[in-house]
Write a protein that holds these residues in place. Structure first.
Motif, PDB file in Angstrom:
ATOM      1  N   ILE A  57       0.858  -1.197   0.000  1.00 53.07           N
ATOM      2  CA  ILE A  57       0.000   0.000   0.000  1.00 53.07           C
ATOM      3  C   ILE A  57       0.886   1.236   0.000  1.00 53.07           C
ATOM      4  CG2 ILE A  57      -1.812   1.310   1.187  1.00 53.07           C
ATOM      5  CD1 ILE A  57      -2.897  -1.218   2.366  1.00 53.07           C
ATOM      6  N   VAL A  58       0.667   2.118  -0.988  1.00 50.25           N
ATOM      7  CA  VAL A  58       1.431   3.369  -1.060  1.00 50.25           C
ATOM      8  C   VAL A  58       0.486   4.560  -0.958  1.00 50.25           C
ATOM      9  CG1 VAL A  58       3.327   2.405  -2.415  1.00 50.25           C
ATOM     10  CG2 VAL A  58       1.369   3.408  -3.609  1.00 50.25           C
ATOM     11  N   GLY A  59       1.070   5.714  -0.723  1.00 50.47           N
ATOM     12  CA  GLY A  59       0.306   6.957  -0.607  1.00 50.47           C
ATOM     13  C   GLY A  59       1.092   7.923   0.250  1.00 50.47           C
ATOM     14  N   LYS A  60       0.895   9.207   0.005  1.00 54.39           N
ATOM     15  CA  LYS A  60       1.635  10.201   0.801  1.00 54.39           C
ATOM     16  C   LYS A  60       1.140  10.157   2.250  1.00 54.39           C
ATOM     17  CE  LYS A  60      -1.438  14.020  -0.293  1.00 54.39           C
ATOM     18  NZ  LYS A  60      -1.580  15.439  -0.393  1.00 54.39           N
ATOM     19  N   GLU A 236       5.037   3.095 -10.812  1.00 56.03           N
ATOM     20  CA  GLU A 236       5.452   4.106 -11.799  1.00 56.03           C
ATOM     21  C   GLU A 236       4.476   5.280 -11.816  1.00 56.03           C
ATOM     22  OE1 GLU A 236       5.963   2.014 -15.506  1.00 56.03           O
ATOM     23  OE2 GLU A 236       7.975   1.299 -14.966  1.00 56.03           O
ATOM     24  N   ALA A 237       3.170   4.976 -11.784  1.00 54.92           N
ATOM     25  CA  ALA A 237       2.143   6.027 -11.787  1.00 54.92           C
ATOM     26  C   ALA A 237       2.218   6.860 -10.518  1.00 54.92           C
ATOM     27  CB  ALA A 237       0.756   5.405 -11.946  1.00 54.92           C
ATOM     28  N   TYR A 238       2.432   6.178  -9.393  1.00 54.25           N
ATOM     29  CA  TYR A 238       2.512   6.864  -8.089  1.00 54.25           C
ATOM     30  C   TYR A 238       3.740   7.778  -8.028  1.00 54.25           C
ATOM     31  CZ  TYR A 238       3.330   7.488  -3.075  1.00 54.25           C
ATOM     32  OH  TYR A 238       3.584   8.031  -1.835  1.00 54.25           O
ATOM     33  N   GLU A 239       4.881   7.256  -8.489  1.00 53.62           N
ATOM     34  CA  GLU A 239       6.115   8.054  -8.446  1.00 53.62           C
ATOM     35  C   GLU A 239       6.040   9.267  -9.374  1.00 53.62           C
ATOM     36  OE1 GLU A 239       9.211   5.127  -8.973  1.00 53.62           O
ATOM     37  OE2 GLU A 239       8.832   4.373  -6.950  1.00 53.62           O
ATOM     38  N   GLU A 240       5.419   9.087 -10.518  1.00 60.39           N
ATOM     39  CA  GLU A 240       5.231  10.205 -11.444  1.00 60.39           C
ATOM     40  C   GLU A 240       4.345  11.277 -10.804  1.00 60.39           C
ATOM     41  OE1 GLU A 240       3.370  11.020 -15.852  1.00 60.39           O
ATOM     42  OE2 GLU A 240       3.925   8.960 -15.362  1.00 60.39           O
ATOM     43  N   PHE A 241       3.292  10.833 -10.132  1.00 58.47           N
ATOM     44  CA  PHE A 241       2.370  11.758  -9.446  1.00 58.47           C
ATOM     45  C   PHE A 241       3.094  12.519  -8.329  1.00 58.47           C
ATOM     46  CE2 PHE A 241      -0.453  12.482  -5.790  1.00 58.47           C
ATOM     47  CZ  PHE A 241      -1.435  13.275  -6.361  1.00 58.47           C
ATOM     48  N   MET A 242       3.916  11.801  -7.552  1.00 57.34           N
ATOM     49  CA  MET A 242       4.610  12.420  -6.418  1.00 57.34           C
ATOM     50  C   MET A 242       5.719  13.383  -6.864  1.00 57.34           C
ATOM     51  SD  MET A 242       3.102  11.594  -3.668  1.00 57.34           S
ATOM     52  CE  MET A 242       4.205  11.871  -2.272  1.00 57.34           C
ATOM     53  N   SER A 243       6.269  13.168  -8.056  1.00 55.53           N
ATOM     54  CA  SER A 243       7.346  14.055  -8.519  1.00 55.53           C
ATOM     55  C   SER A 243       6.769  15.301  -9.186  1.00 55.53           C
ATOM     56  CB  SER A 243       8.279  13.322  -9.471  1.00 55.53           C
ATOM     57  OG  SER A 243       7.576  12.951 -10.637  1.00 55.53           O
TER      58      SER A 243
END
Length: 243
Positions: A57-60, A236-243
């Protein structure tokens, strides 16, 4: 043959009540109840986890990840929705959950095991193995309140790793203790995860760990399910969103 589900979460809502800051003097003069603000940590989330799956589970920060784990573990009750574990035993590995500070490490092993649903006999049979893995020496018979955070997390990890539940929930604790223990705990985790009947849910900020360990990823954003699917794709989608 398709595997059955180990966890079913349906339309889960969990809220916290937050006290607004207030002046004691003013509230005494007004003699009315303090205002409470409601914060919705999880907002209508639904997902399933197959038996033997390793879900990351990922998320800020503040996206509801730890709240979700604690709800699956039975620590938090949902305001709405349901969680079905299909009769599986569950353990939560999270720093700061479940130890009685005045009791010794040894006494806390027994208490934690009973809370996880094991019998006293089962816990005592694994006691030496847990103590050896934790490597706390004479501190095992001292009150937990005397422990450093590293010792605390070593004991927590050892209990959950040795008393093997059907479903393991891991909250940001794959990097506990000193370098030697980190390596030992990580290798133990990989060994536990490789059991194809064990279902694992991991909350972590380490994309590298999730990439190595997980079969799929669930991305929570501000309490809502943003995406769930294949590990590489979601990360990949999460990291792109966070950057």
């Amino acid at each position: 043959m398709e595997r059955e589900n180990a966890i079913d979460v349906k339309d889960l809502h969990i809220s916290y009540k937050c006290l607004k800051s207030f002046s004691i003097k003013r509230s005494l003069l007004q003699l009315k109840k303090t205002d409470t603000e409601v914060f919705e940590a999880v907002k209508g989330v639904s997902f399933s986890v197959k038996k033997g799956e390793i879900l990351g589970i990922v998320g800020k920060n503040g996206s509801g990840k730890s709240t979700m784990l604690k709800a699956i573990a039975g620590i938090f009750s949902p305001d709405e929705g349901s969680i079905d574990l299909h009769g599986n035993s569950v353990s939560l590995l999270s720093i700061g959950v479940g130890f009685q500070k005045k009791l010794t490490g040894r006494e806390n092993i027994l208490l934690s095991g009973l809370l996880l649903g094991f019998s006293e006999e089962q816990v005592r049979a694994k006691m030496d193995e847990i103590i050896n893995f934790a490597g706390l020496g004479k501190f095992i018979d001292m009150p937990v309140k005397t422990y450093s955070s590293g010792m605390y997390s070593k004991l927590a990890f050892s209990i959950t790793a040795i008393l093997e539940a059907d479903i393991m929930l891991i909250d940001e604790v794959l990097s506990v203790g000193d370098a030697k223990f980190k390596k030992k705990s990580y290798n133990k985790m990989k060994e536990l995860i490789s059991n194809e009947d064990r279902t694992v849910v991991i909350v972590s900020h380490s994309s590298q760990q999730l990439q190595e360990l997980c079969t799929s990823i669930l991305w929570l954003h501000e309490g809502e399910l943003r995406m769930q699917g294949e590990t590489k794709k979601v990360l990949e989608a999460y990291e792109e969103f966070m950057s």
